[in-house]
Design a protein around this motif. Structure first.
Motif, PDB file in Angstrom:
ATOM      1  N   VAL A 208       0.838  -1.209   0.000  1.00 54.15           N
ATOM      2  CA  VAL A 208       0.000   0.000   0.000  1.00 54.15           C
ATOM      3  C   VAL A 208       0.871   1.256   0.000  1.00 54.15           C
ATOM      4  O   VAL A 208       0.542   2.257  -0.666  1.00 54.15           O
ATOM      5  CB  VAL A 208      -0.950  -0.033   1.211  1.00 54.15           C
ATOM      6  CG1 VAL A 208      -1.701   1.295   1.346  1.00 54.15           C
ATOM      7  CG2 VAL A 208      -1.936  -1.197   1.100  1.00 54.15           C
ATOM      8  N   ARG A 209       2.006   1.238   0.707  1.00 56.71           N
ATOM      9  CA  ARG A 209       2.860   2.423   0.785  1.00 56.71           C
ATOM     10  C   ARG A 209       3.493   2.779  -0.557  1.00 56.71           C
ATOM     11  O   ARG A 209       3.816   3.940  -0.808  1.00 56.71           O
ATOM     12  CB  ARG A 209       3.985   2.204   1.800  1.00 56.71           C
ATOM     13  CG  ARG A 209       3.529   2.286   3.235  1.00 56.71           C
ATOM     14  CD  ARG A 209       4.689   2.489   4.201  1.00 56.71           C
ATOM     15  NE  ARG A 209       5.771   1.549   4.020  1.00 56.71           N
ATOM     16  CZ  ARG A 209       7.002   1.906   3.622  1.00 56.71           C
ATOM     17  NH1 ARG A 209       7.272   3.167   3.319  1.00 56.71           N
ATOM     18  NH2 ARG A 209       7.944   0.988   3.506  1.00 56.71           N
ATOM     19  N   ARG A 210       3.681   1.770  -1.402  1.00 56.92           N
ATOM     20  CA  ARG A 210       4.416   2.031  -2.632  1.00 56.92           C
ATOM     21  C   ARG A 210       3.623   2.882  -3.638  1.00 56.92           C
ATOM     22  O   ARG A 210       4.189   3.366  -4.617  1.00 56.92           O
ATOM     23  CB  ARG A 210       4.841   0.723  -3.282  1.00 56.92           C
ATOM     24  CG  ARG A 210       3.754  -0.026  -4.009  1.00 56.92           C
ATOM     25  CD  ARG A 210       4.263  -1.333  -4.565  1.00 56.92           C
ATOM     26  NE  ARG A 210       3.255  -1.995  -5.386  1.00 56.92           N
ATOM     27  CZ  ARG A 210       3.448  -3.188  -5.934  1.00 56.92           C
ATOM     28  NH1 ARG A 210       4.576  -3.846  -5.717  1.00 56.92           N
ATOM     29  NH2 ARG A 210       2.506  -3.715  -6.671  1.00 56.92           N
ATOM     30  N   PHE A 211       2.330   3.129  -3.364  1.00 60.42           N
ATOM     31  CA  PHE A 211       1.571   4.018  -4.238  1.00 60.42           C
ATOM     32  C   PHE A 211       1.921   5.491  -3.976  1.00 60.42           C
ATOM     33  O   PHE A 211       1.516   6.368  -4.750  1.00 60.42           O
ATOM     34  CB  PHE A 211       0.069   3.792  -4.063  1.00 60.42           C
ATOM     35  CG  PHE A 211      -0.395   2.463  -4.590  1.00 60.42           C
ATOM     36  CD1 PHE A 211      -0.542   2.247  -5.961  1.00 60.42           C
ATOM     37  CD2 PHE A 211      -0.700   1.413  -3.729  1.00 60.42           C
ATOM     38  CE1 PHE A 211      -0.979   1.031  -6.441  1.00 60.42           C
ATOM     39  CE2 PHE A 211      -1.136   0.189  -4.210  1.00 60.42           C
ATOM     40  CZ  PHE A 211      -1.264  -0.017  -5.560  1.00 60.42           C
ATOM     41  N   MET A 261      -0.357   8.171   5.838  1.00 60.30           N
ATOM     42  CA  MET A 261       0.093   9.539   5.654  1.00 60.30           C
ATOM     43  C   MET A 261       1.596   9.579   5.357  1.00 60.30           C
ATOM     44  O   MET A 261       2.012  10.036   4.297  1.00 60.30           O
ATOM     45  CB  MET A 261      -0.203  10.372   6.908  1.00 60.30           C
ATOM     46  CG  MET A 261       0.174  11.856   6.743  1.00 60.30           C
ATOM     47  SD  MET A 261      -0.198  12.852   8.195  1.00 60.30           S
ATOM     48  CE  MET A 261       0.994  12.203   9.365  1.00 60.30           C
ATOM     49  N   ASN A 262       2.413   9.109   6.275  1.00 61.76           N
ATOM     50  CA  ASN A 262       3.861   9.141   6.076  1.00 61.76           C
ATOM     51  C   ASN A 262       4.280   7.891   5.287  1.00 61.76           C
ATOM     52  O   ASN A 262       4.891   6.966   5.827  1.00 61.76           O
ATOM     53  CB  ASN A 262       4.581   9.188   7.429  1.00 61.76           C
ATOM     54  CG  ASN A 262       4.187  10.413   8.237  1.00 61.76           C
ATOM     55  OD1 ASN A 262       4.103  11.513   7.689  1.00 61.76           O
ATOM     56  ND2 ASN A 262       3.947  10.229   9.523  1.00 61.76           N
ATOM     57  N   PHE A 263       3.953   7.870   4.002  1.00 60.63           N
ATOM     58  CA  PHE A 263       4.132   6.658   3.192  1.00 60.63           C
ATOM     59  C   PHE A 263       5.600   6.308   2.943  1.00 60.63           C
ATOM     60  O   PHE A 263       5.913   5.233   2.469  1.00 60.63           O
ATOM     61  CB  PHE A 263       3.407   6.784   1.842  1.00 60.63           C
ATOM     62  CG  PHE A 263       3.601   8.090   1.156  1.00 60.63           C
ATOM     63  CD1 PHE A 263       4.767   8.381   0.465  1.00 60.63           C
ATOM     64  CD2 PHE A 263       2.597   9.061   1.189  1.00 60.63           C
ATOM     65  CE1 PHE A 263       4.926   9.590  -0.173  1.00 60.63           C
ATOM     66  CE2 PHE A 263       2.764  10.278   0.539  1.00 60.63           C
ATOM     67  CZ  PHE A 263       3.932  10.555  -0.141  1.00 60.63           C
ATOM     68  N   ASN A 264       6.522   7.216   3.269  1.00 64.98           N
ATOM     69  CA  ASN A 264       7.936   6.897   3.123  1.00 64.98           C
ATOM     70  C   ASN A 264       8.472   6.087   4.312  1.00 64.98           C
ATOM     71  O   ASN A 264       9.604   5.599   4.271  1.00 64.98           O
ATOM     72  CB  ASN A 264       8.767   8.177   2.989  1.00 64.98           C
ATOM     73  CG  ASN A 264       8.512   8.887   1.671  1.00 64.98           C
ATOM     74  OD1 ASN A 264       8.363   8.235   0.633  1.00 64.98           O
ATOM     75  ND2 ASN A 264       8.442  10.228   1.693  1.00 64.98           N
ATOM     76  N   LEU A 265       7.671   5.970   5.346  1.00 60.77           N
ATOM     77  CA  LEU A 265       8.067   5.218   6.539  1.00 60.77           C
ATOM     78  C   LEU A 265       7.207   3.960   6.662  1.00 60.77           C
ATOM     79  O   LEU A 265       6.042   3.927   6.245  1.00 60.77           O
ATOM     80  CB  LEU A 265       7.897   6.080   7.796  1.00 60.77           C
ATOM     81  CG  LEU A 265       8.703   7.384   7.847  1.00 60.77           C
ATOM     82  CD1 LEU A 265       8.337   8.173   9.104  1.00 60.77           C
ATOM     83  CD2 LEU A 265      10.193   7.093   7.804  1.00 60.77           C
ATOM     84  N   GLU A 266       7.777   2.941   7.275  1.00 58.12           N
ATOM     85  CA  GLU A 266       6.986   1.712   7.484  1.00 58.12           C
ATOM     86  C   GLU A 266       5.820   1.996   8.412  1.00 58.12           C
ATOM     87  O   GLU A 266       4.687   1.585   8.145  1.00 58.12           O
ATOM     88  CB  GLU A 266       7.879   0.599   8.063  1.00 58.12           C
ATOM     89  CG  GLU A 266       7.117  -0.682   8.361  1.00 58.12           C
ATOM     90  CD  GLU A 266       8.003  -1.779   8.917  1.00 58.12           C
ATOM     91  OE1 GLU A 266       7.458  -2.818   9.334  1.00 58.12           O
ATOM     92  OE2 GLU A 266       9.247  -1.606   8.939  1.00 58.12           O
ATOM     93  N   ILE A 281      -8.209   3.688  -0.903  1.00 54.40           N
ATOM     94  CA  ILE A 281      -7.816   2.438  -1.541  1.00 54.40           C
ATOM     95  C   ILE A 281      -8.823   1.353  -1.169  1.00 54.40           C
ATOM     96  O   ILE A 281      -9.107   1.128   0.007  1.00 54.40           O
ATOM     97  CB  ILE A 281      -6.371   2.003  -1.165  1.00 54.40           C
ATOM     98  CG1 ILE A 281      -6.018   0.668  -1.824  1.00 54.40           C
ATOM     99  CG2 ILE A 281      -6.153   1.985   0.341  1.00 54.40           C
ATOM    100  CD1 ILE A 281      -4.534   0.288  -1.680  1.00 54.40           C
ATOM    101  N   CYS A 282      -9.362   0.707  -2.211  1.00 57.99           N
ATOM    102  CA  CYS A 282     -10.340  -0.371  -2.017  1.00 57.99           C
ATOM    103  C   CYS A 282      -9.640  -1.739  -2.167  1.00 57.99           C
ATOM    104  O   CYS A 282      -8.624  -1.871  -2.854  1.00 57.99           O
ATOM    105  CB  CYS A 282     -11.458  -0.277  -3.038  1.00 57.99           C
ATOM    106  SG  CYS A 282     -12.347   1.309  -3.024  1.00 57.99           S
ATOM    107  N   GLU A 283     -10.239  -2.734  -1.537  1.00 64.26           N
ATOM    108  CA  GLU A 283      -9.717  -4.113  -1.639  1.00 64.26           C
ATOM    109  C   GLU A 283     -10.885  -5.073  -1.786  1.00 64.26           C
ATOM    110  O   GLU A 283     -11.901  -4.944  -1.093  1.00 64.26           O
ATOM    111  CB  GLU A 283      -8.898  -4.482  -0.390  1.00 64.26           C
ATOM    112  CG  GLU A 283      -8.383  -5.928  -0.406  1.00 64.26           C
ATOM    113  CD  GLU A 283      -7.704  -6.311   0.907  1.00 64.26           C
ATOM    114  OE1 GLU A 283      -7.098  -7.405   0.953  1.00 64.26           O
ATOM    115  OE2 GLU A 283      -7.798  -5.545   1.884  1.00 64.26           O
ATOM    116  N   LYS A 284     -10.718  -6.048  -2.688  1.00 69.37           N
ATOM    117  CA  LYS A 284     -11.705  -7.128  -2.789  1.00 69.37           C
ATOM    118  C   LYS A 284     -10.965  -8.437  -3.081  1.00 69.37           C
ATOM    119  O   LYS A 284      -9.871  -8.445  -3.647  1.00 69.37           O
ATOM    120  CB  LYS A 284     -12.743  -6.844  -3.854  1.00 69.37           C
ATOM    121  CG  LYS A 284     -12.230  -6.819  -5.277  1.00 69.37           C
ATOM    122  CD  LYS A 284     -13.386  -6.557  -6.231  1.00 69.37           C
ATOM    123  CE  LYS A 284     -12.938  -6.459  -7.671  1.00 69.37           C
ATOM    124  NZ  LYS A 284     -14.097  -6.226  -8.591  1.00 69.37           N
TER     125      LYS A 284
END
Length: 288
Positions: A208-211, A261-266, A281-284
């Motif tokens: 998810v963070r890689r977006f 929010m802080n997508f550069n951090l784990e 972000i949706c998931e199915k």
């Protein structure tokens, strides 16, 4: 006349005849006298020897019994020894026959057991061969099915990619191109047959963070302050909150929805007001 006297007379007559024949006419009376004297001496010697025990002849009955006793004892001992040897021999033969019979029986039992084990081994080998063939068929079937599933995944992923969906570990993910509040974002996911993402693992968090976008996720504590739940109703167990988060309740702010929010951090999660405008972000679940 006794036998001894008869022997004496016979000897005397024979000697006289010998003397007369060798010495000539009977006109020599002095020689005849000498012969008679010699004859008498011979008679006396014969008498003496006749009266003495015969050392070369058979011994008296008492002595014979004494001589026969050791022979009889030896014969008895020899007979007993032969009897003992015969008894021992018979015993050895019986023991050998018994041992031989037992050995033959044991040999037959061992042979039968060996035959039984051989049959069981052959049966097990046959069963193993059957199972090995079945295993190979199943393995081949799994390989064929896996190949078909992979091909299908590729086809579906290509199809879904055209609609904005991305495949990852058995699920499809949709990243919105617009922004909306948390509840409206969830409604959009539900209309697509999905829901806001539920992050169950570190690998999914990394995905998810890689977006590289700030995104609403399916986590909220709107029902009970401080008790965070996923949109499927399960309680939060593993979290990736940023340092100092969540902190809305500390400042009396109404921050009941979670975001990346802080997508550069784990550890990139943050709590914010559910009315803020953000992407989502949706998931199915994968439909196969």
């Amino acid at each position: 006349m006794t036998k001894l006297q008869s022997i004496q007379l016979n000897i005397k007559d024979q000697l006289m005849d010998v003397y007369i024949n060798e010495e000539g006419p009977s006109g020599y009376p002095h020689k005849r006298k000498s012969l008679e004297n010699s004859t008498e001496s011979i008679y006396q010697n014969v008498m003496i020897h006749s009266l003495e025990p015969n050392r070369t002849g058979p011994a008296p009955s008492g002595a014979a019994d004494v001589k026969k006793s050791p022979c009889r004892a030896a014969a008895v001992c020899l007979s007993l020894l032969c009897l003992l040897l015969l008894t021992g021999l018979i015993t050895l033969v019986c023991l050998f026959t018994k041992s031989n019979s037992e050995w033959k029986m044991e040999l037959v039992l061992v042979h039968n057991n060996n035959n039984n084990l051989t049959m069981e081994r052959d049966q097990l080998q046959t069963s193993y061969n059957i199972l090995a063939d079945e295993r190979d068929r199943l393995h081949k079937g799994v390989e064929d099915m896996t190949e078909k599933i992979n091909d299908l995944h590729k086809m579906l992923q290509a199809c879904c990619s055209k609609q904005g969906w991305t495949y990852f570990r058995g699920s499809l993910y949709y990243i919105s191109s617009t922004m909306a509040p948390w509840q409206q974002s969830r409604s959009d996911c539900q209309q697509r047959g999905a829901d806001l993402v539920i992050i169950n693992s570190k690998e999914e968090q990394e995905f998810v963070r890689r977006f590289q976008k700030v995104l609403w996720i399916g986590l909220t504590d709107t029902e009970t302050e401080g008790k965070w739940r996923w949109v499927d109703g399960t309680l939060l167990t593993k979290s990736y909150w940023a340092s100092g988060e969540p902190n809305g309740h500390l400042f009396g702010r109404d921050e009941d929805c979670a975001e990346i929010m802080n997508f550069n951090l784990e550890n990139s999660w943050n709590d914010d007001s559910c009315y803020q405008q953000k992407s989502w972000i949706c998931e199915k679940t994968w439909p196969v």
